[in-house]
Design an enzyme around this catalytic site. Structure first.
Site, PDB file in Angstrom:
ATOM      1  N   ASP A  61       2.394  -8.495   6.174  1.00  0.00           N
ATOM      2  CA  ASP A  61       1.564  -8.391   7.372  1.00  0.00           C
ATOM      3  C   ASP A  61       2.426  -8.582   8.624  1.00  0.00           C
ATOM      4  O   ASP A  61       3.453  -9.257   8.585  1.00  0.00           O
ATOM      5  CB  ASP A  61       0.473  -9.479   7.293  1.00  0.00           C
ATOM      6  CG  ASP A  61      -0.680  -9.210   8.229  1.00  0.00           C
ATOM      7  OD1 ASP A  61      -0.755  -8.102   8.809  1.00  0.00           O
ATOM      8  OD2 ASP A  61      -1.512 -10.123   8.400  1.00  0.00           O
ATOM      9  N   HIS A  87       5.353   0.043  11.208  1.00  0.00           N
ATOM     10  CA  HIS A  87       5.116   0.437   9.815  1.00  0.00           C
ATOM     11  C   HIS A  87       6.366   1.081   9.214  1.00  0.00           C
ATOM     12  O   HIS A  87       6.682   0.864   8.048  1.00  0.00           O
ATOM     13  CB  HIS A  87       3.933   1.405   9.717  1.00  0.00           C
ATOM     14  CG  HIS A  87       2.625   0.766  10.070  1.00  0.00           C
ATOM     15  ND1 HIS A  87       2.275  -0.489   9.626  1.00  0.00           N
ATOM     16  CD2 HIS A  87       1.581   1.194  10.831  1.00  0.00           C
ATOM     17  CE1 HIS A  87       1.071  -0.798  10.099  1.00  0.00           C
ATOM     18  NE2 HIS A  87       0.640   0.208  10.845  1.00  0.00           N
ATOM     19  N   LEU A 125      12.624  -4.909 -13.537  1.00  0.00           N
ATOM     20  CA  LEU A 125      11.656  -5.408 -12.558  1.00  0.00           C
ATOM     21  C   LEU A 125      10.386  -4.570 -12.690  1.00  0.00           C
ATOM     22  O   LEU A 125      10.451  -3.360 -12.912  1.00  0.00           O
ATOM     23  CB  LEU A 125      12.251  -5.254 -11.142  1.00  0.00           C
ATOM     24  CG  LEU A 125      11.343  -5.544  -9.942  1.00  0.00           C
ATOM     25  CD1 LEU A 125      10.879  -6.988  -9.951  1.00  0.00           C
ATOM     26  CD2 LEU A 125      12.083  -5.251  -8.630  1.00  0.00           C
TER      27      LEU A 125
HETATM   28  C1  IPE Z   1       0.633  -4.849   7.773  1.00  0.00           C
HETATM   29  O1  IPE Z   1       0.856  -4.897   9.133  1.00  0.00           O
HETATM   30  C2  IPE Z   1       0.665  -3.443   7.221  1.00  0.00           C
HETATM   31  C3  IPE Z   1      -0.644  -2.871   6.884  1.00  0.00           C
HETATM   32  C4  IPE Z   1      -1.775  -3.510   6.805  1.00  0.00           C
HETATM   33  C5  IPE Z   1      -0.671  -1.448   6.610  1.00  0.00           C
HETATM   34  P1  IPE Z   1      -0.337  -4.777  10.178  1.00  0.00           P
HETATM   35  O2  IPE Z   1      -0.516  -3.346  10.520  1.00  0.00           O
HETATM   36  O3  IPE Z   1      -1.555  -5.447   9.664  1.00  0.00           O
HETATM   37  O4  IPE Z   1       0.255  -5.542  11.424  1.00  0.00           O
HETATM   38  P2  IPE Z   1      -0.542  -6.510  12.404  1.00  0.00           P
HETATM   39  O5  IPE Z   1      -1.223  -7.530  11.545  1.00  0.00           O
HETATM   40  O6  IPE Z   1      -1.532  -5.677  13.135  1.00  0.00           O
HETATM   41  O7  IPE Z   1       0.509  -7.098  13.272  1.00  0.00           O
HETATM   42  C1  IPE Z   2      -3.958  -7.232   4.799  1.00  0.00           C
HETATM   43  O1  IPE Z   2      -3.507  -7.112   6.095  1.00  0.00           O
HETATM   44  C2  IPE Z   2      -3.808  -5.946   4.084  1.00  0.00           C
HETATM   45  C3  IPE Z   2      -2.426  -5.503   3.885  1.00  0.00           C
HETATM   46  C4  IPE Z   2      -1.365  -6.193   4.179  1.00  0.00           C
HETATM   47  C5  IPE Z   2      -2.319  -4.213   3.338  1.00  0.00           C
HETATM   48  P1  IPE Z   2      -4.491  -6.772   7.305  1.00  0.00           P
HETATM   49  O2  IPE Z   2      -3.714  -6.975   8.534  1.00  0.00           O
HETATM   50  O3  IPE Z   2      -5.130  -5.453   7.100  1.00  0.00           O
HETATM   51  O4  IPE Z   2      -5.615  -7.885   7.083  1.00  0.00           O
HETATM   52  P2  IPE Z   2      -6.578  -8.577   8.130  1.00  0.00           P
HETATM   53  O5  IPE Z   2      -7.356  -7.482   8.775  1.00  0.00           O
HETATM   54  O6  IPE Z   2      -5.692  -9.293   9.074  1.00  0.00           O
HETATM   55  O7  IPE Z   2      -7.403  -9.504   7.297  1.00  0.00           O
HETATM   56 MG    MG Z   3      -2.354  -7.315   9.863  1.00  0.00          MG
END
Ligand code: IPE
Ligand code: IPE
Ligand code: MG
Length: 235
Positions: free
Chosen positions: A12, A29, A123
């Site tokens: 995340d 990303h 793995l």
């Molecule tokens: C995690 O990073 C990747 C995905 C959920 C695809 P985020 O896109 O959730 O990044 P933040 O949480 O908005 O910073």
């Molecule tokens: C969780 O991250 C899902 C992934 C990392 C794929 P999100 O950023 O989507 O989750 P929330 O919205 O913060 O709970």
């Molecule tokens: Mg996120």
């Protein structure tokens, strides 16, 4: 250092990492995806046997169309590139989640990658795509109900192990350590059944910056835990 067999990661913070640099979320990303490649090498170097990562949730379709499209483009190229990563690390790749929601070419790349890597044993890498734990349980319980209706199974068969065989993670041991990056402290619908006894490690580091040194910190934290499993610690 005692290395856990199975590490799960909620990767995340890609969006916030990019924002902090004045860049679009999709750049985050891209970097996050590159980091997924290096973490596989690190995990293998450390001798971890199973790695599970949460890359796209059933809820993530609610993001802007632009962001979802950018993620799909990234999955397309990553799934192809992953053939090389699998070969290099002798790693078997398995996608968990409902892949029927993806475009046919993505589903085809997934099947190809799983088939290509099926005999690698160093793995085992599980990638959660269009994954939600509640959705996984719904899909699994529907299949179980069908098996009972058709007489293939009976209600008397139902116990914890039997339920486990209907989940996407069937046959894979539960994670020993769960890591979530970027400071959030929730599961966001990841592996609810499988994480029942897992140790949790939260770090403020955003996913694109989570490197081998950070992984080692998480493992050191895990080493200092006092794992009880409902009993009393020995010694
Ligand atoms: C995690 O990073 C990747 C995905 C959920 C695809 P985020 O896109 O959730 O990044 P933040 O949480 O908005 O910073
Ligand atoms: C969780 O991250 C899902 C992934 C990392 C794929 P999100 O950023 O989507 O989750 P929330 O919205 O913060 O709970
Ligand atoms: Mg996120």
């Amino acid at each position: 250092m005692n290395v856990p067999d199975h590490v799960a990661i909620i990767l995340d913070g890609n969006g916030r990492w990019a924002k902090a640099k004045g860049m679009p979320r999709t750049y985050g990303h891209m970097k996050g995806c590159a980091n997924l490649e290096s973490i596989c090498d690190d995990v293998r170097d450390l001798g971890i046997k199973y790695l599970s990562v949460y890359a796209f949730s059933t809820e993530n379709w609610k993001r802007s169309r632009e962001e979802v499209e950018a993620l799909m483009r990234l999955f397309r190229s990553y799934l192809k590139r992953c053939l090389k990563i699998a070969e290099r690390n002798q790693m078997r790749v398995k996608i968990i989640g409902d892949i029927s929601a993806f475009d046919e070419d993505i589903q085809e790349s997934i099947r190809k990658l799983e088939d290509f890597s099926k005999d690698y044993k160093d793995l085992y890498f599980q990638i959660a795509l269009n994954y939600g734990s509640r959705d996984e349980i719904v899909r699994g319980m529907r299949r179980m109900a069908e098996d009972i209706r058709s007489g293939k199974a009976s209600p008397d068969n139902i116990d914890e192990d039997f339920i486990g065989t209907y989940l996407d993670t069937a046959g894979i041991p539960d994670p020993d350590l769960l890591i979530r990056t970027s400071g959030e402290m929730r599961l966001s619908n990841f592996l609810l059944w499988q994480l029942a006894y897992t140790e949790f490690y939260f770090t403020d580091v955003y996913w694109p910056d989570f490197d081998k040194a950070e992984l080692v910190k998480a493992i050191e934290y895990y080493n200092n835990r006092d794992r009880r499993y409902g009993g009393v610690k020995e010694g």
